[in-house]
Scaffold this active site. Structure first.
Site, mmCIF file in Angstrom:
data_model
loop_
_atom_site.group_PDB
_atom_site.id
_atom_site.type_symbol
_atom_site.label_atom_id
_atom_site.label_comp_id
_atom_site.label_asym_id
_atom_site.label_seq_id
_atom_site.Cartn_x
_atom_site.Cartn_y
_atom_site.Cartn_z
ATOM 1 N N HIS A 63 0.866 -1.192 0.000
ATOM 2 C CA HIS A 63 0.000 0.000 0.000
ATOM 3 C C HIS A 63 0.901 1.240 0.000
ATOM 4 O O HIS A 63 1.152 1.850 1.039
ATOM 5 C CB HIS A 63 -0.941 -0.043 1.203
ATOM 6 C CG HIS A 63 -1.905 -1.184 1.128
ATOM 7 N ND1 HIS A 63 -3.097 -1.108 0.445
ATOM 8 C CD2 HIS A 63 -1.825 -2.454 1.605
ATOM 9 C CE1 HIS A 63 -3.732 -2.263 0.515
ATOM 10 N NE2 HIS A 63 -2.970 -3.104 1.207
ATOM 11 N N GLU A 70 -10.397 2.077 8.307
ATOM 12 C CA GLU A 70 -11.598 1.404 8.805
ATOM 13 C C GLU A 70 -12.044 1.937 10.163
ATOM 14 O O GLU A 70 -13.181 1.706 10.582
ATOM 15 C CB GLU A 70 -11.365 -0.108 8.912
ATOM 16 C CG GLU A 70 -11.215 -0.820 7.581
ATOM 17 C CD GLU A 70 -9.766 -0.987 7.173
ATOM 18 O OE1 GLU A 70 -9.482 -1.865 6.344
ATOM 19 O OE2 GLU A 70 -8.902 -0.219 7.664
ATOM 20 N N THR A 99 -9.144 -1.024 1.168
ATOM 21 C CA THR A 99 -10.563 -0.798 1.431
ATOM 22 C C THR A 99 -11.028 0.564 0.935
ATOM 23 O O THR A 99 -12.128 0.711 0.394
ATOM 24 C CB THR A 99 -10.830 -0.889 2.950
ATOM 25 O OG1 THR A 99 -10.278 -2.101 3.449
ATOM 26 C CG2 THR A 99 -12.315 -0.837 3.237
ATOM 27 N N HIS A 194 -8.052 -9.833 -3.493
ATOM 28 C CA HIS A 194 -8.016 -9.853 -2.032
ATOM 29 C C HIS A 194 -9.035 -10.870 -1.541
ATOM 30 O O HIS A 194 -10.202 -10.838 -1.938
ATOM 31 C CB HIS A 194 -8.360 -8.464 -1.489
ATOM 32 C CG HIS A 194 -8.755 -8.460 -0.045
ATOM 33 N ND1 HIS A 194 -7.888 -8.125 0.967
ATOM 34 C CD2 HIS A 194 -9.946 -8.753 0.565
ATOM 35 C CE1 HIS A 194 -8.520 -8.220 2.123
ATOM 36 N NE2 HIS A 194 -9.764 -8.599 1.913
ATOM 37 N N HIS A 223 -3.428 -13.195 0.241
ATOM 38 C CA HIS A 223 -3.731 -13.493 1.652
ATOM 39 C C HIS A 223 -4.213 -14.944 1.795
ATOM 40 O O HIS A 223 -5.042 -15.260 2.647
ATOM 41 C CB HIS A 223 -4.789 -12.543 2.222
ATOM 42 C CG HIS A 223 -4.571 -11.091 1.921
ATOM 43 N ND1 HIS A 223 -3.335 -10.490 2.060
ATOM 44 C CD2 HIS A 223 -5.424 -10.126 1.485
ATOM 45 C CE1 HIS A 223 -3.444 -9.209 1.723
ATOM 46 N NE2 HIS A 223 -4.686 -8.964 1.367
ATOM 47 N N ASP A 284 2.209 -7.058 2.066
ATOM 48 C CA ASP A 284 1.024 -6.246 2.375
ATOM 49 C C ASP A 284 1.449 -5.010 3.161
ATOM 50 O O ASP A 284 0.696 -4.482 3.974
ATOM 51 C CB ASP A 284 -0.021 -7.051 3.142
ATOM 52 C CG ASP A 284 -1.403 -6.401 3.144
ATOM 53 O OD1 ASP A 284 -1.655 -5.519 2.301
ATOM 54 O OD2 ASP A 284 -2.227 -6.761 4.003
#
Length: 389
Positions: A63, A70, A99, A194, A223, A284
């Protein structure tokens, strides 16, 4: 300027023995037992006696502009800094959204990939995100991949309460569009998927492959070691000829209850005679690690780091008793092939990019070279990002 690495125990990832490596203009020029440098005036010499040289890590899931959110605006994770990558041995990195595709944008991700490439590593990206219809830069999956240099494929999400719950038809259309774009542009054109911890697991991916002409190799489920269910399905996916991506930081020893260590996954595959050449391991990195209760309520949040890559490499060699070659492939050669970058990345080979790590006897990183430039020397960053202290 030339650089000569002398007396290194080289794994390309196959074992080459003790070699000298000559580098210039970002490329590997020679790999020989002894290289004569009599007629080379401007040269930097690195003596790697007693040390191990491997390809630089190809991290296909980072990322780059942060992730998370979140838990509210204040939980958005920060952007990646150059030296955070190179200290961890990452010389090639691929960014994607998580997300949040409301306050994070593919345009910003593209700018970050360009910035990191200018600063000295090789950075790429996947367009898209969790949302369907997917967010793109040109309002077209195909045009993003075909016309934007850093974009190599598409990202989406399944089996997660945060995904857009795409139908089989929607997933098939997106995969087909990315595939055609890859064929046109000469890029991998694959779809990173994902996978959350829903009991649906790989379900829709298996259905797409069964009900359409899209090959299993079109997808990169990620994942896959999150749960025992995903790990079992991931092994079946491998048997059918697909790629899988394991997350190094998802580790039951580090608090990820119910997960499977990447090193354990590979050992299980080996026990079952499953080909592991298409198993990739990524970090990740810089993504959030949200913790939800059974009601899908957020009860905690962490940030994924990059050190998990080297940690897992050590585990594979020192705990699972894998050879260095076996352990190195999921971090280098396999992701380079999966991401369509194998012509330049993932191996110590003549003509390829001079991306490599020099490890000490404890397998700690002493030097990181990206495109022939020494970014980490004796464990200390020699080159930092534009706004790093």
């Amino acid at each position: 300027m030339f650089t000569l690495v002398k007396n290194a125990n080289v794994y390309a990832p196959e074992a080459l023995g003790i070699k000298d490596i000559l580098v210039a203009a970002g490329k590997i020029l020679k790999i020989e037992s002894k290289i004569d440098i009599t007629n080379i005036a401007d040269i930097n010499i690195v003596d790697a006696q007693g040390q191990t040289l491997i390809p630089g890590f190809v991290d296909g899931h980072v990322h780059l502009i942060g992730g998370g959110g979140e838990g509210g605006y204040h939980t958005r994770t920060p952007e990646v800094l150059l030296s955070h990558l190179t200290r961890a041995g990452i010389t090639t990195v691929v960014g994607l959204l998580g997300t949040d595709s409301a306050t994070r944008h593919n345009e910003s991700l593209y700018a970050k990939a360009k910035a990191l490439t200018t600063e000295g590593v090789s950075a790429y990206m996947f367009t898209g995100g969790y949302k369907v219809p997917t967010e793109t830069i040109t309002q077209s999956i195909q045009r993003d991949i075909v016309f934007i240099d850093r974009v190599i494929g598409l990202k989406t999400a399944l089996s997660d309460h945060r995904s857009s719950q795409p139908t089989i038809e929607e997933l098939s259309r997106m995969a087909s569009e990315a595939r055609v774009a890859g064929l046109i542009s000469g890029k991998c054109g694959r779809v990173v998927v994902h996978l959350g911890n829903s009991k649906k697991g790989f379900g829709r991916l298996f259905e797409v492959v069964e009900q359409s002409d899209i090959p299993v190799s079109q997808f990169i489920p990620t994942h896959v070691n999150r749960t025992e269910l995903l790990a079992e399905q991931g092994m079946e996916w491998l048997k059918q000829g697909g790629f899988v991506d394991l997350t190094a930081g998802i580790n039951p020893d580090k608090g990820a209850t119910g997960s499977v260590k990447a090193s354990t996954f590979l050992t299980r595959c080996k026990t079952q005679n499953i080909d592991t050449s298409r198993v990739c391991i990524s970090s990740d990195g810089n993504g959030s690690v949200p913790i939800f209760n059974e009601k899908r309520e957020l009860i905690g949040l962490k940030v994924a780091g990059f050190g998990s890559l080297l940690y897992q490499l050590k585990e594979m060699i020192q705990v699972e008793n894998m050879s260095i070659t076996e352990a190195v492939i999921p971090f280098t050669q396999a992701p380079a092939q999966c991401l369509g970058l194998a012509s330049d990345k993932g191996e110590i080979s003549l003509g390829k990019d001079a991306d490599f790590l020099i490890l000490d006897k404890k397998l700690d990183i002493q030097h990181t070279f990206a495109k022939g430039v020494c970014h980490i020397k004796d464990g200390i960053a020699q080159i930092k990002g534009t706004f790093e202290d």
